[in-house]
Design a protein around this motif. Structure first.
Motif, PDB file in Angstrom:
ATOM      1  N   LEU B 787       0.871  -1.182   0.000  1.00 27.80           N
ATOM      2  CA  LEU B 787       0.000   0.000   0.000  1.00 27.80           C
ATOM      3  C   LEU B 787       0.905   1.228   0.000  1.00 27.80           C
ATOM      4  N   TYR B 788       0.836   2.010  -1.062  1.00 25.92           N
ATOM      5  CA  TYR B 788       1.814   3.086  -1.220  1.00 25.92           C
ATOM      6  C   TYR B 788       1.116   4.389  -1.551  1.00 25.92           C
ATOM      7  N   ARG B 789       1.856   5.480  -1.437  1.00 26.61           N
ATOM      8  CA  ARG B 789       1.315   6.786  -1.830  1.00 26.61           C
ATOM      9  C   ARG B 789       1.881   7.200  -3.188  1.00 26.61           C
ATOM     10  N   ASP B 790       3.201   7.085  -3.338  1.00 23.96           N
ATOM     11  CA  ASP B 790       3.848   7.205  -4.647  1.00 23.96           C
ATOM     12  C   ASP B 790       4.985   6.207  -4.600  1.00 23.96           C
ATOM     13  N   MET B 791       5.126   5.365  -5.595  1.00 23.38           N
ATOM     14  CA  MET B 791       6.277   4.456  -5.597  1.00 23.38           C
ATOM     15  C   MET B 791       7.478   5.237  -6.095  1.00 23.38           C
ATOM     16  N   ARG B 792       8.487   5.383  -5.244  1.00 18.45           N
ATOM     17  CA  ARG B 792       9.634   6.211  -5.601  1.00 18.45           C
ATOM     18  C   ARG B 792      10.863   5.346  -5.866  1.00 18.45           C
ATOM     19  N   THR B 793      10.714   4.449  -6.805  1.00 22.25           N
ATOM     20  CA  THR B 793      11.846   3.611  -7.194  1.00 22.25           C
ATOM     21  C   THR B 793      12.560   4.313  -8.339  1.00 22.25           C
ATOM     22  N   TYR B 794      13.384   5.282  -7.951  1.00 19.69           N
ATOM     23  CA  TYR B 794      14.045   6.132  -8.933  1.00 19.69           C
ATOM     24  C   TYR B 794      15.228   5.409  -9.594  1.00 19.69           C
ATOM     25  N   GLY B 795      15.655   5.944 -10.719  1.00 26.37           N
ATOM     26  CA  GLY B 795      16.833   5.402 -11.411  1.00 26.37           C
ATOM     27  C   GLY B 795      16.634   3.946 -11.789  1.00 26.37           C
ATOM     28  N   ARG B 796      17.644   3.132 -11.551  1.00 21.52           N
ATOM     29  CA  ARG B 796      17.587   1.724 -11.943  1.00 21.52           C
ATOM     30  C   ARG B 796      16.711   0.885 -11.025  1.00 21.52           C
ATOM     31  N   GLN B 797      16.326   1.461  -9.884  1.00 16.10           N
ATOM     32  CA  GLN B 797      15.437   0.714  -8.983  1.00 16.10           C
ATOM     33  C   GLN B 797      14.127   0.384  -9.680  1.00 16.10           C
ATOM     34  N   GLU B 798      13.763   1.195 -10.672  1.00  8.87           N
ATOM     35  CA  GLU B 798      12.522   0.994 -11.406  1.00  8.87           C
ATOM     36  C   GLU B 798      12.440  -0.428 -11.979  1.00  8.87           C
ATOM     37  N   ASP B 815      -4.170   7.392  -0.020  1.00  4.93           N
ATOM     38  CA  ASP B 815      -3.757   8.754   0.272  1.00  4.93           C
ATOM     39  C   ASP B 815      -4.051   9.094   1.727  1.00  4.93           C
ATOM     40  N   LEU B 816      -3.594  10.253   2.155  1.00  6.27           N
ATOM     41  CA  LEU B 816      -3.654  10.591   3.577  1.00  6.27           C
ATOM     42  C   LEU B 816      -5.086  10.739   4.078  1.00  6.27           C
ATOM     43  N   ASP B 817      -6.047  10.993   3.168  1.00  5.34           N
ATOM     44  CA  ASP B 817      -7.440  11.101   3.593  1.00  5.34           C
ATOM     45  C   ASP B 817      -8.059   9.729   3.779  1.00  5.34           C
ATOM     46  N   ASN B 818      -7.371   8.717   3.301  1.00  5.81           N
ATOM     47  CA  ASN B 818      -7.955   7.399   3.277  1.00  5.81           C
ATOM     48  C   ASN B 818      -6.892   6.365   3.627  1.00  5.81           C
ATOM     49  N   THR B 819      -6.385   6.434   4.866  1.00  9.95           N
ATOM     50  CA  THR B 819      -5.280   5.548   5.245  1.00  9.95           C
ATOM     51  C   THR B 819      -5.825   4.161   5.599  1.00  9.95           C
ATOM     52  N   PRO B 820      -4.998   3.137   5.469  1.00  4.56           N
ATOM     53  CA  PRO B 820      -5.445   1.778   5.781  1.00  4.56           C
ATOM     54  C   PRO B 820      -5.802   1.631   7.262  1.00  4.56           C
ATOM     55  N   GLN B 821      -6.728   0.727   7.560  1.00  8.77           N
ATOM     56  CA  GLN B 821      -7.101   0.427   8.953  1.00  8.77           C
ATOM     57  C   GLN B 821      -6.522  -0.930   9.325  1.00  8.77           C
ATOM     58  N   VAL B 822      -6.045  -1.042  10.555  1.00  9.46           N
ATOM     59  CA  VAL B 822      -5.390  -2.277  10.978  1.00  9.46           C
ATOM     60  C   VAL B 822      -6.045  -2.814  12.243  1.00  9.46           C
ATOM     61  N   TYR B 833      -8.228  -1.545   3.327  1.00  5.39           N
ATOM     62  CA  TYR B 833      -7.827  -0.368   2.558  1.00  5.39           C
ATOM     63  C   TYR B 833      -8.845  -0.115   1.456  1.00  5.39           C
ATOM     64  N   HIS B 834      -8.774   1.101   0.925  1.00  8.63           N
ATOM     65  CA  HIS B 834      -9.667   1.467  -0.166  1.00  8.63           C
ATOM     66  C   HIS B 834      -8.963   1.130  -1.478  1.00  8.63           C
ATOM     67  N   ASP B 835      -9.612   0.337  -2.306  1.00  6.07           N
ATOM     68  CA  ASP B 835      -9.001   0.007  -3.591  1.00  6.07           C
ATOM     69  C   ASP B 835      -9.550   0.960  -4.661  1.00  6.07           C
ATOM     70  N   LEU B 838     -11.266  -0.886  -7.777  1.00  5.55           N
ATOM     71  CA  LEU B 838     -12.567  -1.483  -7.472  1.00  5.55           C
ATOM     72  C   LEU B 838     -13.529  -0.428  -6.934  1.00  5.55           C
ATOM     73  N   GLY B 839     -12.972   0.637  -6.371  1.00  2.00           N
ATOM     74  CA  GLY B 839     -13.809   1.682  -5.799  1.00  2.00           C
ATOM     75  C   GLY B 839     -14.475   1.242  -4.516  1.00  2.00           C
ATOM     76  N   MET B 840     -13.879   0.294  -3.797  1.00  4.85           N
ATOM     77  CA  MET B 840     -14.489  -0.168  -2.548  1.00  4.85           C
ATOM     78  C   MET B 840     -13.419  -0.581  -1.544  1.00  4.85           C
ATOM     79  N   LYS B 841     -13.854  -0.824  -0.323  1.00  7.73           N
ATOM     80  CA  LYS B 841     -12.926  -1.249   0.726  1.00  7.73           C
ATOM     81  C   LYS B 841     -12.609  -2.739   0.575  1.00  7.73           C
ATOM     82  N   VAL B 842     -11.356  -3.085   0.815  1.00  4.30           N
ATOM     83  CA  VAL B 842     -10.935  -4.476   0.723  1.00  4.30           C
ATOM     84  C   VAL B 842     -10.222  -4.805   2.038  1.00  4.30           C
TER      85      VAL B 842
END
Lengths: 146, 1013
Positions: B787-798, B815-822, B833-835, B838-842
């Motif tokens: 669960l990520y906000r932006d995948m920042r695999t820069y350079g060759r990490q991509e 996003d920060l308005d919709n953080t995962p629940q544990v 989390y919100h997918d 799918l537009g729904m909670k999973v």
């Protein structure tokens, strides 16, 4: 005194406040143009004489901006400056000049935003206080002479 | 570098490529007294950066920050600069390479050309140029401060050569120039050819080739640039009107998206798109809307996250998470139509824009691949060089090092770091060359000005748009001319450009000027440059005052030109009044202590220590814990699979065994005094805490950062919730546990990119990818959700990110308005989390929830060290470098350098690079035999001294003493120049040079002159 534009002198330490002012510049953070900066190597270089001279010459407000507590490049110059400012403030009251017209601020080199905010706050405060009594007296003298 | 023996010897380094990286490498080597040949195939050095309008994150104009570096380059005694020169062949091996060079004809004699521009004015068509958008490019020198400062002629375009020759007033045009082929010898090669940019012409759906309003980011940069084809006027190429809506599209030519694009992330594009959008908003406000279409916002560098937030919150740059499908221009319409779908819906949106900017990524140019082939360097399939796991600079050929965007895509600060690091490695292969100090050559004898009436020359820069767009420089000039003592006042354009410098110099000489005022930018950055100018004009360098009208007037009062003008006039008046009082001063010098203190015994500290110790310095390595190794002791493998433990063990063994290194563990630094070249640092060592003082010339801060452990998502409450470091331990030490897992969830940005800790921790995305891939190796059936906000695999990490996706790792954006629940349920962790698709909670019942908690600054320890050493820190507690762009490892306090995670979060490989860069920068100081203390010292007037002891008590460093003649004496070699004694001396018997009381009072008097009148 509707269009009163105060003139404010800011003695800024090279290592912190002056750099913070540069930072405010690079970030294009605007503050009143009433504030004029004089660069000093350390806030403790600012003489009591410089402070009172500034008022004598016509400053409506004066402040010294040094480093954060414990951050002085020269151990404790900022604390010396602070106590000197406190001392001169008392002296100003005796002379009939509001002590709020003189202030000491502390900031780090990275605090461009705080530099701009301080300049704004100080200008606002001096605007409320109105022209310095010295300038008022000078204006009156001029008026009488005319 | 004239000596024939030196030219023929192989005891030098060849630097290929005169971009920013090559220049930095050459300068570092030269300052460390190594001979360098710098070759560039362009007519002038500077590379890609000279074409940029402004650079992030400072949004400064580049030329102003770059120019001082370039001119440094031309005057160094150790550097031979060959422009218009390409490398045709390389033979030999480390210690003895033979390189064939081919210099193309310039048809201009560099010794004679004064860059007056007469040839260009008469025959613009036959003078060569290469900037972006060159169908409108008017200039043949690519930028006003170019080095070498000379034109280049394209003879093929010239119809009347004789007429052209006659136009040149110095006879510098030589049509029979044949160029030159030569062989040079060198011991090491630094290959920094830079990168080319992806050409999107073949992608018809982007309409780049067919529609003039679709431009690349570099072309947009040229349009914005004051020295660009439109002279800084932002217009639509199609109709010359100012655009109202501009879109940026990210990842063009990167991340394997288009035909012919690289598989890697180009690392710098998110930041430059944000910068361009911000600069546009800053200049045009609400007149122009800016929208960036992005895939992942990769602002992973130091404080870049704050930059992103400023762009969005303060400048109103709109971000749309989407990949537009196409750019179309329907028949008869002038606008460009972008079609895209947005988050959480499948509906197509159409939106009109006036201009579209394509954020094109980096690639390796074909000729660079050919040359790399001749050198025998192993390359990846995309043309970037293969380098070792922890060693980003060493290629497969010993003695050949790489840096900059050729090593891998990167931005300027990282290029600067790598360039210094490459210099560090190359300098190990060649010996130093001592050149007799011969300042006579560089500067004429100083003219005696004492006793002369002050004659002030006032020179005012427009700094392109920076000053000139807010105030009318001519108004300032007129105002300055009214001042008494002012003999000359002039507008000088870019005052720091060579052309303007020459104008100022000749004005000083011809008019007999004996005081100089520059109205321009901050003395913090440019004082030295203008001081050199005074020296070259035969004046003492302290007869200078700089009025900082850019930072203090035009930049901060750009909204009110009248007030900005009034203030700029006042600043110039004050500077002029102070300049009148200026007196010539002499600098003080002292011998340099060549020992080094490295604070912090992690990978970074050990690497720096070893590099410096190998080059002969005595190194004290102070570590606060009992062991060397730092955070790396907790790590197992890198993303690329290299073994961290073996690497650390090897470093520790080498460090402990090195005869020049003294390791001091359990060391607590308690005090510090002195100045660059002669520091004294006290520490309490060992269990008994006995006190020890070390004398050293430079200090390197390698104190690291610490793993973050925020209270979030049931960490430390539920045993199924772990951090990336802990999951890595499970993978390596308890593979059976991992093999039993069905579901694993990872949550990114835990404790990072939140209000409490706003910056990105940089290392977590690749950690998540690394550990996901490792889990799948052990347990191919595991289902992994990241669960990520932006995948920042820069350079060759991509590549690894792509691999993880291909292997079935599910990446889901939150996003920060919709953080995962544990929740902890029946021995498992339920993550809801919100997918967005799918537009729904999973809800996933996970066997393990792994949090990417990243790094934070070691606040307590850094705060104390910052206090002891007087070092500034960023808001989040990392040490703040001198210049985030151009001096990323130099701290603002001279003699201090920073490396590794004490600077900002980074990987081990990046830390090693920075460690070497710090070593290289330290070398430039350690090569000197004396330290210049400047002239800012307190001086006692013995006639006024009343021997009251106030100064003795006031001095923070106990320098003043009462001498045998019964007055206070201050040793200039020991004085730190704060002025504490000066301001307290009741008799006013002490003055601080450069900041004399009459100079400060003159400023006050001048400021209020007008008020009183």
């Amino acid at each position: 005194m509707e269009n009163f534009e105060p003139v404010i002198v800011a003695f800024c330490c090279h290592y912190c406040a002056y750099t913070a002012a540069d930072m405010a510049g690079t970030q294009r953070l605007t503050y009143p143009s009433n504030v004029k900066i004089i660069r000093v190597p350390c806030s403790c270089k600012v003489d009591a004489l410089h402070l009172v001279k500034a008022f004598e010459k016509g400053a409506d407000g004066v402040y010294v901006a040094g480093c954060l507590k414990g951050d002085c490049h020269f151990n404790n110059g900022n604390d010396r400056a602070a106590s000197r400012v406190a001392y001169v403030k008392k002296y100003l009251e005796e002379l009939g000049i509001e002590s709020e017209r003189l202030a000491m601020f502390r900031m780090s080199a990275g605090m461009g935003f705080q530099f701009a905010q301080t300049a704004k706050d100080m200008t606002e405060k001096i605007r409320e206080l109105g022209p310095s009594p010295i300038n008022v007296a000078k204006a009156q003298l001029k008026g009488e002479a005319a | 570098m004239q000596n024939t023996n030196r030219l023929q010897s192989s005891n030098k380094v060849l630097v290929i490529g005169g971009g920013l990286g090559g220049i930095r490498t050459a300068l570092d080597l030269a300052e460390a007294e190594k001979d360098v040949i710098l070759v560039d195939k362009a007519p002038a050095i500077g590379g890609l950066m000279t074409q940029l309008d402004r650079t992030f994150p400072t949004n400064n104009c580049d030329l102003c920050t770059l120019a001082p570096h370039l001119s440094e380059g031309s005057r160094q005694k150790h550097i031979e600069l060959l422009s218009l020169t390409s490398v045709t062949d390389v033979k030999g091996e480390k210690g003895n390479f033979t390189v064939s060079l081919k210099t193309a004809p310039r048809y201009i004699n560099l010794d004679k050309c004064t860059a007056c521009g007469a040839c260009y004015k008469a025959f613009p068509e036959c003078v060569t140029f290469t900037p972006g958008l060159d169908h409108r490019a008017p200039t043949c020198m690519r930028y006003p401060q170019s080095t070498p400062q000379a034109y280049a002629v394209d003879l093929a375009k010239c119809s009347d050569v004789e007429a052209l020759m006659k136009v040149c007033p110095t006879g510098a045009i030589v049509p029979d120039d044949l160029g030159r082929n030569q062989e040079v010898k060198c011991g090491a090669i630094v290959f920094s050819p830079g990168a080319a940019l992806f050409d999107p012409s073949h992608l018809d759906y982007l309409a780049y080739a067919t529609n003039p309003d679709v431009v690349t980011a570099l072309e947009y940069e040229r349009i914005l640039s004051a020295s660009g084809p439109t002279m800084g006027k932002l217009t639509r190429p199609s109709n010359g009107e100012q655009p109202k809506k501009i879109a940026w599209i990210q990842c063009i030519g990167s991340r394997g998206l288009q035909k012919g694009s690289g598989e890697y992330c180009s690392s710098a594009c998110c930041m430059f798109a944000l910068k361009e959008a911000m600069v546009t908003r800053e200049r045009f406000g609400d007149d122009i809307e800016t929208t960036i279409f992005y895939m992942d916002m990769r602002t992973f560098g130091k404080d870049y996250e704050l930059y992103l937030q400023r762009a969005v919150n303060e400048f109103g740059v709109r971000l749309v998470h989407s990949r537009p499908h196409s750019i179309l221009q329907p028949e008869g319409e002038t606008k460009l139509k972008l079609s895209y779908t947005n988050d959480g819906s499948t509906q197509q949106h159409d939106e009109d824009f006036d201009m579209v900017v394509l954020s094109t990524g980096f690639k390796v140019a074909d000729d660079v691949k050919v040359l790399a082939g001749k050198m025998g360097i192993d390359l990846h399939s995309d043309g970037f060089p293969k380098t070792e796991g922890f060693n980003a600079h060493a290629t497969s050929v010993p003695g050949i090092y790489v840096c900059g965007t050729f090593e891998a895509p990167k931005d300027i600060p990282e290029t600067m770091v790598q360039a210094s690091a490459a210099a560090c490695l190359a300098s190990g292969d060649v010996a130093s060359v001592k050149v007799e100090e011969d300042t006579e050559d560089l500067f004429p004898a100083e003219r005696e000005v004492t006793g002369e009436e002050p004659k002030v020359g006032v020179f005012i820069c427009d700094c392109g748009e920076n000053i000139g767009s807010t105030v009318n420089v001519e108004t300032l000039v007129e105002d300055a001319l009214k001042l008494s003592n002012v003999a000359v006042a002039k507008a000088v354009g870019h005052g720091c450009s060579r052309e303007s410098m020459a104008i100022i110099k000749s004005a000083i000489e011809e008019e007999g000027i004996n005081r100089v005022v520059i109205g321009g930018c901050s003395p913090r950055t440019h004082q030295e440059k203008f001081q050199d100018l005074l020296k070259s004009a035969g004046l003492n360098k302290y007869l200078l005052e700089i009025a900082n009208i850019r930072e203090q007037a035009t930049w901060v009062h750009s909204g009110d030109p009248a007030k900005a003008t009034a203030k700029a006039c006042e600043l110039i008046r004050m500077a002029t009044a102070a300049a009148v009082k200026a007196q010539p001063l002499a600098d003080y010098t002292l011998p340099m202590n060549k020992d080094v203190l490295v604070v912090g015994g992690g990978v970074t500290g050990m690497t720096t220590a070893l590099e410096l110790a190998d080059k002969g310095s005595k190194v004290y390595l102070a570590e606060k814990t009992k062991e060397l190794g730092g955070v790396a002791n907790k790590l197992k493998k890198t993303l690329e699979g290299a073994n961290v433990q073996e690497f650390v063990a090897d470093l520790v063994a080498k460090t402990k065994a090195h005869e020049n290194i003294e390791v001091i563990t359990s060391a607590l630094i308690v005090d510090h005094i002195g100045m660059p070249g002669m520091f004294k640092t006290g520490m309490q060592v060992g269990r008994q805490m006995f006190y020890r003082q070390i004398e050293h010339g430079v200090t390197i801060m390698a104190t690291g950062a610490k793993p973050n452990r925020p209270k979030a998502y049931m960490l430390d409450e539920c045993d199924k919730v772990v951090t990336q470091i802990e999951i890595q331990n499970l993978i390596e030490e308890q593979p059976d546990v991992v093999k039993g897992w069905d579901n694993v969830v990872m949550i990114q940005c835990v404790g990072s990119r939140i209000p409490d800790n706003p910056n990105c921790s940089r290392i977590c995305c690749q950690n998540a990818v690394k550990n996901s891939l490792r889990i799948l190796e052990l347990n191919p059936n595991a289902r992994i959700f990241v669960l990520y906000r932006d995948m920042r695999t820069y350079g060759r990490q991509e590549e690894y990110y792509r691999k993880a996706r291909a292997k079935g790792v599910m990446f889901v954006r939150y996003d920060l308005d919709n953080t995962p629940q544990v929740d902890a349920v029946d021995g498992l962790v339920d993550v809801t989390y919100h997918d967005p698709i799918l537009g729904m909670k999973v809800t996933v019942s996970a066997d393990c929830l792994c949090l990417s908690t990243g790094l934070i600054a070691d606040h307590d320890s850094n705060e104390e060290l910052a206090m002891t050493f007087k070092l500034p820190r960023t808001v989040d507690g990392y040490f703040l470098e001198d210049h985030v762009k151009l001096r990323p490892v130099d701290l603002p306090v001279p003699g201090f350098f920073v490396a590794g995670t004490a600077h900002s979060p980074k990987t081990i490989r990046e830390s090693v690079t920075q460690a070497r860069a710090a070593a290289s920068r330290a070398q430039t100081m350690l090569a000197r035999d004396v330290i210049n203390l400047g002239a800012r010292v307190a001086r006692v007037d013995k006639k006024k001294c009343a021997t009251c002891l106030v100064c003795v008590r006031a001095c923070p460093f106990d320098i003043p003493f009462i001498n045998a003649d019964r007055y206070s004496e201050i040793d200039p070699a020991k004085c730190h120049g704060c002025g504490a004694c000066v301001s307290e001396c009741p008799a006013k018997a002490i003055q601080l040079m450069e900041f004399e009381d009459d100079r400060i009072l003159a400023k006050l008097e001048e400021l209020f002159e007008k008020v009183e009148a």
